[in-house]
Motif scaffolding. Structure first.
Motif, mmCIF file in Angstrom:
data_model
loop_
_atom_site.group_PDB
_atom_site.id
_atom_site.type_symbol
_atom_site.label_atom_id
_atom_site.label_comp_id
_atom_site.label_asym_id
_atom_site.label_seq_id
_atom_site.Cartn_x
_atom_site.Cartn_y
_atom_site.Cartn_z
ATOM 1 N N LEU A 125 1.051 -1.111 -0.307
ATOM 2 C CA LEU A 125 0.333 -0.016 -0.079
ATOM 3 C C LEU A 125 0.921 1.027 -0.289
ATOM 4 N N THR A 126 1.521 1.228 0.560
ATOM 5 C CA THR A 126 2.927 2.133 0.590
ATOM 6 C C THR A 126 4.222 2.996 0.104
ATOM 7 N N ARG A 127 4.334 1.994 -0.764
ATOM 8 C CA ARG A 127 5.131 1.306 -2.035
ATOM 9 C C ARG A 127 4.833 1.608 -3.197
ATOM 10 N N THR A 128 3.731 0.474 -3.423
ATOM 11 C CA THR A 128 3.775 -0.339 -4.697
ATOM 12 C C THR A 128 2.610 0.511 -5.608
ATOM 13 N N LEU A 129 1.885 0.583 -4.586
ATOM 14 C CA LEU A 129 0.484 1.257 -4.987
ATOM 15 C C LEU A 129 0.998 2.421 -5.603
ATOM 16 N N PRO A 130 1.369 3.290 -4.615
ATOM 17 C CA PRO A 130 1.412 5.031 -5.199
ATOM 18 C C PRO A 130 2.246 4.595 -7.153
ATOM 19 N N PHE A 131 3.340 3.389 -6.932
ATOM 20 C CA PHE A 131 4.314 3.409 -7.750
ATOM 21 C C PHE A 131 3.223 3.734 -8.909
ATOM 22 N N LEU A 132 2.899 2.531 -8.731
ATOM 23 C CA LEU A 132 1.393 1.563 -10.180
ATOM 24 C C LEU A 132 0.735 3.069 -10.413
ATOM 25 N N LEU A 133 -0.051 3.532 -9.577
ATOM 26 C CA LEU A 133 -1.584 4.937 -9.499
ATOM 27 C C LEU A 133 -0.014 6.164 -10.220
ATOM 28 N N SER A 134 1.575 6.218 -10.105
ATOM 29 C CA SER A 134 1.731 7.148 -11.180
ATOM 30 C C SER A 134 2.774 7.023 -11.891
ATOM 31 N N GLY A 135 3.131 6.315 -12.419
ATOM 32 C CA GLY A 135 3.145 5.758 -12.972
ATOM 33 C C GLY A 135 4.166 6.358 -14.216
ATOM 34 N N ASP A 136 5.602 7.051 -12.573
ATOM 35 C CA ASP A 136 6.236 7.419 -13.250
ATOM 36 C C ASP A 136 8.028 7.050 -13.602
ATOM 37 N N ASP A 137 7.987 4.913 -13.826
ATOM 38 C CA ASP A 137 8.825 4.659 -14.095
ATOM 39 C C ASP A 137 9.274 4.792 -15.444
ATOM 40 N N ALA A 138 10.179 5.549 -15.983
ATOM 41 C CA ALA A 138 10.570 6.423 -17.528
ATOM 42 C C ALA A 138 11.327 4.592 -18.217
ATOM 43 N N PHE A 139 11.023 3.743 -17.512
ATOM 44 C CA PHE A 139 11.508 2.470 -18.155
ATOM 45 C C PHE A 139 10.347 1.246 -18.179
ATOM 46 N N VAL A 140 9.363 1.286 -17.158
ATOM 47 C CA VAL A 140 7.786 0.486 -17.581
ATOM 48 C C VAL A 140 7.562 1.408 -18.250
ATOM 49 N N ARG A 141 7.456 2.238 -18.677
ATOM 50 C CA ARG A 141 6.935 3.676 -19.375
ATOM 51 C C ARG A 141 7.347 2.718 -21.284
#
Length: 406
Positions: free
Chosen positions: A222-238
């Motif tokens: 909830l504190t790390r993964t969910l914010p990462f998924l919602l932000s979508g700010d990972d340049a590699f994944v995008r």
């Protein structure tokens, strides 16, 4: 099952010859052997989950790796792999992935009452393995999407036979391993199968809560993964995401309008899926096409959304080919898959970082095709070869529009 010569269905459902089976075994064996030789830990994506299991066994937090996007229950499920030598994983994981894909295809065939020894059984799987690039990619990566590829047709098979609680349990276990099939809860909502829906929700929830209590940071998802998924700010994944919400900004569309457009398209897809659920046609087709509409709509907005996610919906759709009114008989169903042909050079799209544009085209074209079929084309759905009554002993009678399904 229609076996007449007036339609391709009759040819497809007849027993396959020995050379066809030999060709299929050769292709699957070559793909598996190649993966064993070129990958480690069973593939890059499997390695991420296995590393999370090893970190947990060593007393650390698996959510320290921002690319670990699974529920806590997946950490516990990965622990057995973490205890195995890497040399064993190199062989065991590709073999297990291929077997799961084969079993998923078998469940899709059984869902539509297509004989497992038929030509469609062989040619369909051969076409997926040799003619659909994400199939080989999924095997090489060892991605846990394969759990959903097996679980969806198994769920639909059980639901078609009235075993909705078992179907809910299958989806629940799959969600506990990877939350890809969470949108399937809408199917159970459409069907008003409240007990089965409760099973679907409680299985992953209970498994995750129990597993989280054994982690050093129980709220890590909830504190790390969910914010990462919602932000979508990972340049590699995008760079590898196929959803319009990720692809349109790369073409110059601002992020907020792109996300809103994807959300509107997904909402329209859900409405079309509901229309299909309430429409006419054999039960198997309604289950398959409603589920495909729901999953494809979710892929339009999910972050991330990769090309191999399409393998979740393709086997059940393809196995419905013997039905005269199936979406797999529409030209755009096949045209949407053309960009995924292995080895075809596409100008300006060859670099790996640009293949997301091809994947986005396939996702959007397939979604539109299924949505259109759900609204306009389902009225033509009938038994194989368009011969009403030839399969009524194996398939429930078609329901009139607006009638309560099942």
């Amino acid at each position: 099952m229609a076996t007449g010569k007036s339609d391709i269905s009759g040819w497809l459902v007849r027993p396959a010859s020995g050379p066809l089976w030999a060709g299929l075994v050769t292709v699957l064996g070559a793909l598996t052997a190649h993966t064993v030789l070129v990958t480690s830990d069973g593939g890059m994506d499997n390695a991420i989950v296995v590393d999370a299991g090893r970190t947990w066994l060593d007393g650390g937090s698996p959510y320290g790796d921002r690319h670990f996007l699974y529920f806590p229950s997946a950490v516990v499920a990965a622990a057995p792999q973490a205890l195995l030598p890497r040399s064993v994983l190199d062989v065991a994981v590709p073999v297990a992935v291929v077997l799961a894909l084969v079993l998923g295809w078998a469940c899709a065939l059984l869902l539509h009452r297509v004989p497992l020894r038929s030509r469609l059984a062989v040619l369909g799987l051969l076409g997926l393995a040799a003619g659909f690039a994400p199939f080989g990619q999924l095997v090489r990566l060892g991605n846990w999407t394969v759990t959903a590829v097996l679980a969806l047709p198994l769920c639909l098979l059980l639901a078609s036979r009235g075993r909705w609680a078992a179907a809910g349990a299958v989806v629940g276990v799959a969600v506990a391993l990877k939350p890809l099939l969470a949108p399937m809860a809408l199917l159970f909502l459409f069907a008003r199968r409240w007990r089965a829906l409760a099973v679907l929700v409680l299985v992953p929830a209970a498994a995750s809560v129990v597993a989280a209590l054994s982690l050093p940071d129980p709220a890590g998802f909830l504190t790390r993964t969910l914010p990462f998924l919602l932000s979508g700010d990972d340049a590699f994944v995008r760079l590898y995401e196929a959803s319009p919400a990720a692809v349109l900004p790369r073409l110059g569309v601002p992020g907020v309008p792109a996300t809103l457009l994807a959300l509107l398209a997904a909402a329209a897809g859900v409405v079309c899926a509901y229309r299909r659920w309430r429409g006419p046609g054999p039960a198997e087709l309604r289950l398959t096409e409603t589920s495909a509409g729901l999953m494809l709509s979710a892929f339009l907005v999910s972050r991330p959304s990769y090309d191999h996610y399409l393998l979740v919906v393709l086997p059940p759709l393809l196995a419905g080919l013997p039905y005269a009114g199936a979406v797999a008989r529409r030209p755009w169903f096949w045209l949407a898959l053309v960009p995924q042909l292995p080895g075809v050079p596409w100008p300006w799209l060859e670099p790996g970082r640009r293949r997301a544009f091809r994947d986005a085209f396939t996702l959007c074209a397939l979604t539109v095709t299924v949505a259109y079929h759900c609204v306009r084309g389902a009225r033509d759905a009938d038994g194989p070869s368009g011969a009403p009554g030839e399969r009524r002993t194996a398939v429930e009678p078609a329901q009139p529009a607006g009638a309560e399904p099942f």
